[in-house]
Write a protein that holds these residues in place. Sequence first.
Motif, PDB file in Angstrom:
ATOM      1  N   HIS A  96       0.646  -1.343   0.056  1.00 31.72           N
ATOM      2  CA  HIS A  96       0.022  -0.065   0.018  1.00 31.72           C
ATOM      3  C   HIS A  96       0.864   1.359   0.057  1.00 31.72           C
ATOM      4  O   HIS A  96       0.389   2.507  -0.199  1.00 31.72           O
ATOM      5  N   SER A  97       2.207   1.063   0.343  1.00 24.96           N
ATOM      6  CA  SER A  97       2.980   2.438   0.405  1.00 24.96           C
ATOM      7  C   SER A  97       3.280   2.857  -1.111  1.00 24.96           C
ATOM      8  O   SER A  97       3.649   4.048  -1.281  1.00 24.96           O
ATOM      9  N   LEU A  98       2.948   2.162  -1.845  1.00 24.34           N
ATOM     10  CA  LEU A  98       2.926   2.498  -3.165  1.00 24.34           C
ATOM     11  C   LEU A  98       2.076   3.317  -3.830  1.00 24.34           C
ATOM     12  O   LEU A  98       2.258   4.401  -4.570  1.00 24.34           O
ATOM     13  N   ARG A  99       0.719   3.281  -3.021  1.00 26.11           N
ATOM     14  CA  ARG A  99      -0.437   4.205  -3.340  1.00 26.11           C
ATOM     15  C   ARG A  99      -0.100   5.625  -2.506  1.00 26.11           C
ATOM     16  O   ARG A  99      -0.355   6.502  -3.039  1.00 26.11           O
ATOM     17  N   HIS A 100       0.615   5.445  -1.191  1.00 27.16           N
ATOM     18  CA  HIS A 100       0.964   6.469  -0.488  1.00 27.16           C
ATOM     19  C   HIS A 100       1.921   7.436  -1.381  1.00 27.16           C
ATOM     20  O   HIS A 100       1.935   8.700  -1.233  1.00 27.16           O
ATOM     21  N   THR A 101       2.997   6.715  -1.933  1.00 28.21           N
ATOM     22  CA  THR A 101       3.832   7.256  -2.759  1.00 28.21           C
ATOM     23  C   THR A 101       3.536   7.976  -3.890  1.00 28.21           C
ATOM     24  O   THR A 101       4.012   9.122  -4.133  1.00 28.21           O
ATOM     25  N   PHE A 102       2.450   7.408  -4.463  1.00 28.55           N
ATOM     26  CA  PHE A 102       1.854   8.232  -5.480  1.00 28.55           C
ATOM     27  C   PHE A 102       1.260   9.306  -5.199  1.00 28.55           C
ATOM     28  O   PHE A 102       1.225  10.491  -5.708  1.00 28.55           O
ATOM     29  N   ALA A 103       0.612   9.219  -4.263  1.00 24.80           N
ATOM     30  CA  ALA A 103      -0.133  10.412  -3.532  1.00 24.80           C
ATOM     31  C   ALA A 103       0.852  11.515  -3.223  1.00 24.80           C
ATOM     32  O   ALA A 103       0.696  12.755  -3.407  1.00 24.80           O
ATOM     33  N   THR A 104       1.774  11.462  -2.443  1.00 24.62           N
ATOM     34  CA  THR A 104       2.787  12.201  -2.203  1.00 24.62           C
ATOM     35  C   THR A 104       3.443  12.925  -3.254  1.00 24.62           C
ATOM     36  O   THR A 104       3.653  14.053  -3.148  1.00 24.62           O
ATOM     37  N   ARG A 105       3.984  12.114  -4.415  1.00 21.33           N
ATOM     38  CA  ARG A 105       4.579  12.839  -5.483  1.00 21.33           C
ATOM     39  C   ARG A 105       3.607  13.701  -6.213  1.00 21.33           C
ATOM     40  O   ARG A 105       4.041  14.620  -6.642  1.00 21.33           O
ATOM     41  N   ALA A 106       2.232  13.267  -6.162  1.00 25.34           N
ATOM     42  CA  ALA A 106       1.326  13.965  -6.967  1.00 25.34           C
ATOM     43  C   ALA A 106       1.314  15.583  -6.314  1.00 25.34           C
ATOM     44  O   ALA A 106       1.114  16.426  -6.879  1.00 25.34           O
ATOM     45  N   LEU A 107       1.384  15.493  -4.810  1.00 27.65           N
ATOM     46  CA  LEU A 107       1.163  16.711  -4.204  1.00 27.65           C
ATOM     47  C   LEU A 107       2.197  17.457  -4.306  1.00 27.65           C
ATOM     48  O   LEU A 107       2.249  18.594  -4.465  1.00 27.65           O
TER      49      LEU A 107
END
Length: 309
Positions: free
Chosen positions: A254-265
């Motif tokens: 699930h950290s991949l999903r969190h990483t996507f969100a962080t990079r997007a922001l």
Amino acid sequence: MKYGMWLDEWFRNYIQPSSKIKTCERYSEIIEKHLKVKLGEYELDELTPLVLQRYVTELLRSGNIVTGKGLAANSVNGIITVIQNSLKLAYTLGELKEYTADKIKRPKTKEKDVSCFTLPEQKKIEQTVLTSKKPKLFGIVLCLYSGLRIGELLSLEWSDIDFNKGTIAINKTCHDGRDENGKLCRIIDTPKTTSSKRTIPIPKQLLPLLKEHKKKSNSQYIVSNNGHGITVRSYQRSFELLQKRLGIERKGFHSLRHTFATRALECGMDVKTLSEILEHKNATVTLNRYAHSMMEHKKEMMNKLGKIF
């Protein structure tokens, strides 16, 4: 009527016919492993608020049937939900004189810490996956650039990709279960909620990689192994082994999903758009979950501003 008998009636006639497979599995486990064991012999009208609250306290102290330790607040709240839903219907149907389960005091839950990969770690993962001889690993890069959940990823078919529009249609999910012989298998199901069905854009740099991946594919599924779909646990294990090989501190899939969100922001995506891509209930959920990431981004912007002086 005893509560154990009512739970059987409730589950068989009101939950199984209308609920998703995963919901039925979760409710069945709660009923058989927890509720029947401790509360099954109580008459329905004996389940007073105090009796139920004492049970909740017991769950928090020693409710884990494997370790004997306390259950997490989220797990206890799941059990409370089953208690309340089952007793509310018993009251509605006249099997219970008074509904008082709403007086249960739920344990407070706290937002889980968001764990994501650093940019150097992300690049290392991407480079390894894209040069790997294991096509199934491509799904890891897809998650890094789409924020998909693992169940959504593993149920994704080529027919869900619109290469002309550059979009992915999310309309199903999968989870691990058991077949009639008790063997581990994949279960494809509809998304948890109606809003989980969504269409998200594919980053343009990912499109040629997807097209190339499709040419080599021999399966209807985007992520497959020898043409067959992959179980959630198997793919999680592959990701764990990849991190170990790269010397990266282990994080959940699930950290991949969190990483996507962080990079997007970090790239300046607005919260509302990100919330819709991630299929959060509303933008407030996204704000609360990624407040730390947003603060780091704000600091970076302010530091750049400081270079003017």
